[in-house]
Design a protein around this motif. Structure first.
Motif, PDB file in Angstrom:
ATOM      1  N   HIS A  11      36.557 -23.858  44.214  1.00 21.42           N
ATOM      2  CA  HIS A  11      35.580 -24.834  43.734  1.00 21.42           C
ATOM      3  C   HIS A  11      35.748 -25.055  42.235  1.00 21.42           C
ATOM      4  CE1 HIS A  11      33.606 -24.354  47.619  1.00 21.42           C
ATOM      5  NE2 HIS A  11      33.644 -23.045  47.432  1.00 21.42           N
ATOM      6  N   ALA A  12      35.417 -26.251  41.767  1.00 24.32           N
ATOM      7  CA  ALA A  12      35.549 -26.594  40.354  1.00 24.32           C
ATOM      8  C   ALA A  12      34.258 -27.243  39.862  1.00 24.32           C
ATOM      9  CB  ALA A  12      36.728 -27.539  40.143  1.00 24.32           C
ATOM     10  N   LEU A  57      36.527 -26.444  32.879  1.00 24.60           N
ATOM     11  CA  LEU A  57      36.355 -26.598  34.317  1.00 24.60           C
ATOM     12  C   LEU A  57      36.249 -25.190  34.890  1.00 24.60           C
ATOM     13  CD1 LEU A  57      36.146 -28.877  36.375  1.00 24.60           C
ATOM     14  CD2 LEU A  57      38.605 -28.691  36.747  1.00 24.60           C
ATOM     15  N   ILE A  58      35.054 -24.841  35.369  1.00 24.23           N
ATOM     16  CA  ILE A  58      34.785 -23.506  35.902  1.00 24.23           C
ATOM     17  C   ILE A  58      35.358 -23.430  37.314  1.00 24.23           C
ATOM     18  CG2 ILE A  58      32.984 -21.850  36.475  1.00 24.23           C
ATOM     19  CD1 ILE A  58      31.188 -23.593  34.511  1.00 24.23           C
ATOM     20  N   GLU A  98      39.991 -29.053  43.387  1.00 20.27           N
ATOM     21  CA  GLU A  98      39.408 -28.916  44.729  1.00 20.27           C
ATOM     22  C   GLU A  98      40.254 -29.587  45.815  1.00 20.27           C
ATOM     23  OE1 GLU A  98      35.367 -30.278  44.401  1.00 20.27           O
ATOM     24  OE2 GLU A  98      34.707 -28.267  43.785  1.00 20.27           O
ATOM     25  N   GLY A  99      41.253 -30.378  45.387  1.00 19.93           N
ATOM     26  CA  GLY A  99      42.130 -31.048  46.339  1.00 19.93           C
ATOM     27  C   GLY A  99      43.489 -30.383  46.420  1.00 19.93           C
ATOM     28  N   GLY A 137      43.426 -21.959  33.811  1.00 19.03           N
ATOM     29  CA  GLY A 137      42.171 -21.506  34.399  1.00 19.03           C
ATOM     30  C   GLY A 137      42.310 -20.942  35.792  1.00 19.03           C
ATOM     31  N   VAL A 138      43.062 -21.621  36.645  1.00 13.23           N
ATOM     32  CA  VAL A 138      43.208 -21.148  38.021  1.00 13.23           C
ATOM     33  C   VAL A 138      43.970 -19.821  38.047  1.00 13.23           C
ATOM     34  CG1 VAL A 138      44.126 -21.677  40.309  1.00 13.23           C
ATOM     35  CG2 VAL A 138      43.067 -23.485  38.943  1.00 13.23           C
TER      36      VAL A 138
END
Length: 433
Positions: A11-12, A57-58, A98-99, A137-138
């Motif tokens: 999720h973002a 972006l969390i 998310e995609g 981030g990811v």
């Protein structure tokens, strides 16, 4: 112990980072400050204002066992400058996470950190690589997932992935003062910060028409550190000038006028060492390397002991390798958000091993507490020369986050080692019986 689980969802959520995005080109062209903001129009693509709110972006990664781990996508304060990726706008990139990113990672084994992070590096959307902030981030979340599934530290996961022996004590932290360069430097002296104060010397006003304002500031640092620091305190001064020395003098950088100015900086800092980050911005990687080699050789020939730090045009892992191979700097800043996945920052630090170049694991004030903690583990896993206190420009908060994360991790690893040693001794006694 390893927990068998898989990645089930990603999720973002758009959020705020610890500072702001600034249009560096507009500022260097003379944009005037109006309180905390700037007057004038931006010149870098994507900016609506010269200074605008930083974004993150969390990223929440859910695992099959019910665990949720987090990483924060972040981009540097001066996005879009010096060859970096464009301005990072969270709303625009949330659907990408998310995609396509979720499609790539869901169902994977979280313990396979390096494999998962490298798949992210190779992923393309519409023929383009993912923005560095997304990969950054990811990958933080993937690192946390691997550590949780293996019941170990993120430091150990990275060390295993990179083939390193982690540091056994916290890496020296580099504090950044922001524009409050006097008060925040005093805070750093009281807390015995080993490397300081950054200074944010990014305009002619801050460096002085002939460089005199910077010299006065460095002299003050030396004097005030002796007044406020403990008797055994020996700081290293690190000043980021954002190319302003090049703005004052211009090439060639090995000529007497330039070398003499660096000699004056060395004298002003005495008896403490000093390093200057981003002395010039030559407009491209090859040009920047040439200019910094020229300066470094000029300083060496004159016996001037000021170290120079690569920043501008040293953004990617490939850039770091190029600067190190050319001997263009005493230190290279590994600017973590610009390299993409955290494993690439680790590789950049490792590339400096066995060379004359030290690795400064940096980043930006415009990150979050989550990304800062992740970078503390990169620093420990690779035993970098120094690591940036972040996020924000208030100093205290960023220093607390990074320093405490390293201390907490070192203590945890020591406890684990004592348990391992005790178990081994018990096994030996049992075998003897």
């Amino acid at each position: 112990m390893t927990t068998e689980t898989t990645i089930t969802a990603i999720h973002a959520t758009p959020g705020y980072s610890g500072f702001f995005f600034d249009d560096q080109r507009a500022i260097k062209r003379g944009a005037r400050q109006d309180g905390f903001t700037y007057d004038g129009d931006p010149v870098t693509e994507g900016f609506d204002e010269i200074r605008q709110a930083g974004e993150t972006l969390i990223v929440d990664v859910e695992l099959e066992d019910g665990t949720t781990v987090r990483g924060d996508c972040a981009a540097v304060q001066y996005s879009g400058a010096g060859g970096r990726d464009p301005l990072f706008q969270a709303d625009e990139y949330a659907p990408v996470v998310e995609g396509p990113v979720a499609d790539e990672l869901e169902g994977r084994d979280p313990t396979a950190f390096l494999e998962n992070a490298e798949a992210l590096e190779e992923l393309q959307v519409n023929g383009d690589r993912l923005h560095t902030a997304i990969r950054y981030g990811v990958s933080q979340a993937l690192l946390a997932a691997a550590a949780g599934a293996q019941n170990t530290t993120r430091t150990d996961v990275l060390a295993d992935a990179l083939g390193t022996e982690p540091a056994t004590e916290p890496v020296p932290v580099f504090g950044q003062s922001g524009d409050d360069r006097y008060t925040n430097a005093e805070k750093m002296f009281v807390k015995r910060v080993p490397v300081l104060p950054h200074g944010l010397i990014n305009s002619r006003e801050k460096i002085g028409a002939d460089g005199e304002t910077l010299l006065e500031y460095v002299e003050w640092l030396g004097k005030r550190s002796q007044e406020l620091g403990p008797d055994d305190y020996e700081p290293r001064f690190h000043i980021d000038v954002y190319g302003m020395i090049g703005e004052l003098f211009g090439p060639p950088y090995d000529r007497v006028e330039v070398v003499d100015y660096f000699a004056d900086l060395e004298a002003a800092a005495a008896p403490y060492p000093i390093q200057i980050e981003g002395p010039m911005d030559a407009g491209g990687r090859a040009e920047q390397i040439h200019a910094m080699v020229e300066l470094r050789e000029g300083l060496a020939d004159a016996g001037v002991g000021v170290d120079i730090v690569a920043d501008e045009w040293c953004n990617t892992l490939e850039d770091v390798r190029a600067f190190v191979d050319a001997g263009a700097a005493d230190l290279v800043q590994v600017k973590t958000p610009d390299l993409g996945g955290v494993q690439r920052s680790g590789r950049a630090v490792r590339y400096c091993e066995g060379t004359d170049t030290r690795a400064y694991l940096g980043g930006t004030c415009n990150e979050t507490e989550t990304s800062a903690r992740a970078c503390a583990h990169v620093a420990l896993a690779t035993d970098a020369a120094q690591v940036l206190a972040k996020p924000g420009m208030g100093f205290d908060e960023g220093y607390m986050i990074v320093e405490n994360e390293m201390r907490r991790t070192v203590a945890r690893r020591e406890r684990a080692q004592r348990r391992t040693d005790a178990s081994a001794e018990s096994d030996e006694v049992t075998a003897d019986d």
